[in-house]
Write an enzyme that holds these catalytic residues in place. Structure first.
Site, mmCIF file in Angstrom:
data_model
loop_
_atom_site.group_PDB
_atom_site.id
_atom_site.type_symbol
_atom_site.label_atom_id
_atom_site.label_comp_id
_atom_site.label_asym_id
_atom_site.label_seq_id
_atom_site.Cartn_x
_atom_site.Cartn_y
_atom_site.Cartn_z
ATOM 1 N N HIS A 176 3.064 0.513 3.224
ATOM 2 C CA HIS A 176 2.902 -0.688 4.040
ATOM 3 C C HIS A 176 2.984 -1.956 3.206
ATOM 4 C CE1 HIS A 176 0.476 1.770 7.258
ATOM 5 N NE2 HIS A 176 1.687 2.249 7.040
ATOM 6 N N ASP B 107 -6.938 8.070 2.531
ATOM 7 C CA ASP B 107 -6.596 7.553 3.845
ATOM 8 C C ASP B 107 -6.107 8.721 4.692
ATOM 9 O OD1 ASP B 107 -5.973 6.070 6.011
ATOM 10 O OD2 ASP B 107 -4.617 4.689 4.999
ATOM 11 N N GLU C 194 0.873 -1.185 0.000
ATOM 12 C CA GLU C 194 0.000 0.000 0.000
ATOM 13 C C GLU C 194 0.901 1.222 0.000
ATOM 14 O OE1 GLU C 194 -2.163 -0.299 3.796
ATOM 15 O OE2 GLU C 194 -1.542 -2.384 3.666
ATOM 16 N N SER D 200 -3.605 0.705 -2.987
ATOM 17 C CA SER D 200 -3.234 -0.642 -2.541
ATOM 18 C C SER D 200 -3.132 -1.513 -3.774
ATOM 19 C CB SER D 200 -4.319 -1.246 -1.643
ATOM 20 O OG SER D 200 -4.268 -0.683 -0.371
ATOM 21 N N GLU E 137 -4.227 7.077 -1.458
ATOM 22 C CA GLU E 137 -3.487 5.830 -1.288
ATOM 23 C C GLU E 137 -3.876 4.831 -2.372
ATOM 24 O OE1 GLU E 137 -3.237 4.436 2.692
ATOM 25 O OE2 GLU E 137 -2.860 2.349 2.146
ATOM 26 N N ARG F 205 -1.984 -12.177 8.355
ATOM 27 C CA ARG F 205 -1.322 -11.261 7.422
ATOM 28 C C ARG F 205 -0.348 -10.432 8.236
ATOM 29 N NH1 ARG F 205 -3.002 -5.628 5.352
ATOM 30 N NH2 ARG F 205 -4.533 -5.788 7.001
ATOM 31 N N HIS G 226 1.463 -7.300 8.713
ATOM 32 C CA HIS G 226 1.289 -5.938 8.197
ATOM 33 C C HIS G 226 2.508 -5.128 8.643
ATOM 34 C CE1 HIS G 226 -0.904 -1.868 8.365
ATOM 35 N NE2 HIS G 226 -0.903 -2.217 7.096
ATOM 36 N N TYR H 7 -7.997 5.118 -2.714
ATOM 37 C CA TYR H 7 -8.889 5.716 -1.714
ATOM 38 C C TYR H 7 -8.195 6.831 -0.954
ATOM 39 C CZ TYR H 7 -6.381 2.258 1.157
ATOM 40 O OH TYR H 7 -5.410 1.495 1.764
#
Lengths: 72, 524
Positions: free
Chosen positions: B152, B92, B10, B99, B97, B239, B241, B90
């Site tokens: 990220h 953020d 991301e 992804s 951002e 996951r 992150h 989107y």
């Protein structure tokens, strides 16, 4: 002993290359190296000219105006 | 698994315009422009998201979470676009951002991340035309004035591995990987009451903004290891992150960021079955103060600084990376067997490639460590692999030419322009030909379509083929409208079941989205 082998391999691999710069003792190689370094410096200079001329005449104002908020 | 596993990235972009100092408004303008270019306006489905679930085994009560931790709260993110490649664009907080869609290898991550840059730059240009003010976006992580934003990483991993074991390994890896993943930054310190920015140059964009070892939060008191436990998958997986990385413009740093981290996860997953003493490894190598080491390693351009380990020994970032590589060799030799030279029989090409390039770059770093500044200025080979070094060459060259110090606005301007996503304005674009490329322009163009080897393929195809039928889409579900007006949801938790190969018959046969669900459901 499988366990030590990879360590020696990767250490060896890394050290072989890391000493390259220290082994340029012969005059011929040394001259060649200087020529290469000079070429690289010249091309870097041309690039710096280009970057310098492409930047805002007022870098200070541009930098000051760049204010964001935190993300994530 | 190996290096190959479900992964993604991301990227939050900085956003600016000469006529506005409101990055939130600008972000909405950009995402609205992206929405009008998307195949169909599809709502993001937040239902299964849970950003306050902690990987350490508990759940933060929503009432005690800060509002910015509730990233599934729709009022914080009213604008969302499912990109044509199955990714997501989107707003953020105060940043636009992107992804990437879910992919399976580090090379795919790079291709889809670069495709994201193109999609976002196009959206910025469309928004500029629509609003009448020029909007610029930047692929970096700090303004040097107290704010930082993220890039990220996500990795699917087996849930059966003890999370604190993973956390310990990751802490060690994240503090030390910066020597090859760092994107370079002009200035030291955050630029807040926590510390003025002092003149200088460092390896990482992000290191100065991290103050904790482990935690759930991402926007304050940032931790090296983030514990958000939203798997977007089945109960078998978690996951991981990762919030500590820089947004890279060069291929090799990003390739190793994803590839080596995936390998270190693989180490955690396989150590026990290989009879490798991971606890012993951690006891020998764990850093005494990982937060101080994270920042100190970033500030240490000599690459030679030594850090205390818990065991009372000293280590450099490079030595720790070599130790991690050796541990992976040892476990791989046990798991895969070896050839006649002792090299593990790596199971796939992406894993072999990560191991090889990791070794090459560690060797280059060993050389760079012993070079004078003059030698570093002309080391084009190392600089083609290391983003912080290439950026440093330009900055140091200008610094010498102008006889200035590191606080010169010109140098800060170069740092910002490096990250500018507009090719006509970007310093990086001028240098791209001097970098080692791992994905071609054709690969990047191809990444405007969804990857065929994950569920992102089905997500993108459903929206492309049945735009009117799709009510909402999320990472692991698609909600569609049925003929009687009710809503049916397809659970895509198991990404492997929804690849192109496994859904193409259903897509060919069906004439409505609901029929696709019925056909795929029948196979479940």
């Amino acid at each position: 002993m499988v366990s030590n082998q990879p360590m020696q391999q990767s250490q060896h691999n890394v050290q072989a290359q890391s000493t390259q710069s220290e082994t340029a003792g012969e005059p011929e190689k040394s001259v060649q190296k200087q020529d290469q370094a000079q070429e690289q410096t010249d091309s870097l200079d041309a690039l710096l000219d280009d970057i310098e001329s492409s930047l805002e005449s007022n870098a200070e104002e541009y930098v000051q105006r760049f204010v964001q908020k935190g993300g994530e | 698994m190996s290096v190959v596993r479900l992964m993604g990235i991301e990227t939050e972009y900085a956003i600016a315009s000469e006529s506005s100092n409101n990055p939130i408004a600008l972000s909405y303008e950009l995402v609205e422009a992206a929405a009008s270019a998307a195949p169909a306006p599809v709502r993001w489905d937040y239902r299964p998201e849970d950003p306050v679930n902690d990987a350490r085994g508990y759940h933060l009560p929503r009432a005690s979470a800060r509002p910015d931790m509730l990233t599934d709260s729709p009022e914080l993110r009213t604008t969302n676009v499912v990109a044509g490649n199955g990714g997501r664009i989107y707003v953020d907080h105060a940043h636009p951002e992107y992804s990437s869609p879910e992919v399976k290898s580090p090379r795919q991550v790079i291709a889809y991340d670069r495709a994201g840059d193109l999609l976002m730059q196009e959206a910025a240009e469309n928004a500029s035309r629509a609003t009448g003010h020029r909007i610029s976006i930047y692929r970096n992580n700090t303004d040097g004035k107290g704010s930082s934003w993220g890039a990220h990483e996500s990795y699917q991993m087996r849930r059966s591995v003890d999370f604190m074991t993973v956390a310990g390994l990751m802490e060690l890896h994240f503090a030390t990987r910066q020597i090859y993943t760092g994107a370079g930054r002009v200035g030291l310190g955050e630029g807040t009451e926590r510390g003025e920015v002092t003149p200088g140059y460092q390896l990482s964009q992000r290191a100065d903004y991290f103050h904790a070892r482990i935690g759930l939060q991402t926007t304050f008191d940032r931790p090296i290891v983030n514990t958000r436990d939203e798997s977007h998958s089945t109960a078998e997986f978690r996951r991981l992150h990762v919030i500590v990385g820089d947004a890279n413009r060069m291929d090799v740093p990003e390739f190793l960021k994803m590839g080596v981290t995936s390998l270190v996860i693989w180490l955690a997953e396989n150590a026990e079955s290989a009879g490798f003493d991971l606890n012993g490894f951690m006891a020998a190598h764990a850093l005494k103060d990982p937060v101080a080491a994270l920042q100190g390693i970033s500030h240490d351009l000599t690459l030679g600084a030594e850090w205390d380990t818990e065991s009372g020994a000293k280590t450099t970032a490079w030595q720790t990376q070599v130790a991690l590589r050796s541990a992976i060799y040892e476990v791989a030799a046990a798991v895969f067997g070896t050839d006649s030279t002792g090299e593990p029989l790596w199971p796939d090409a992406p894993t072999r490639e990560v191991i090889q390039i990791w070794g090459e770059v560690l060797a280059l770093l060993a050389r760079v460590r012993h070079e004078s500044d003059e030698e570093r200025l002309s080391d084009t080979d190392a600089a083609s692999n290391l983003e912080w070094l290439l950026k440093w060459q330009i900055l140091e060259g200008l610094r010498r030419r102008k006889k200035t110090q590191w606080d010169a606005p010109l140098l800060k301007a170069v740092d910002l322009r490096w990250a500018d996503c507009n090719p006509a304005a970007s310093v990086f674009t001028k240098l791209r030909s001097r970098t080692r490329r791992l994905v071609s322009d054709e690969d990047i163009l191809a990444a405007r379509r969804a990857p065929e080897n994950t569920r992102a393929w089905l997500r993108a195809q459903m929206i492309r083929e049945f735009p009117g039928d799709i009510v909402a889409a999320g990472w692991k579900q698609i909600a569609v409208r049925t003929q009687d007006g009710s809503i049916a949801t397809l659970d895509m938790s198991d990404s492997e079941r929804f690849t192109r190969e496994r859904v193409s018959d259903a897509l060919d046969e069906a004439s409505t989205a609901m029929e696709v669900l019925r056909l795929l459901g029948g196979k479940q």
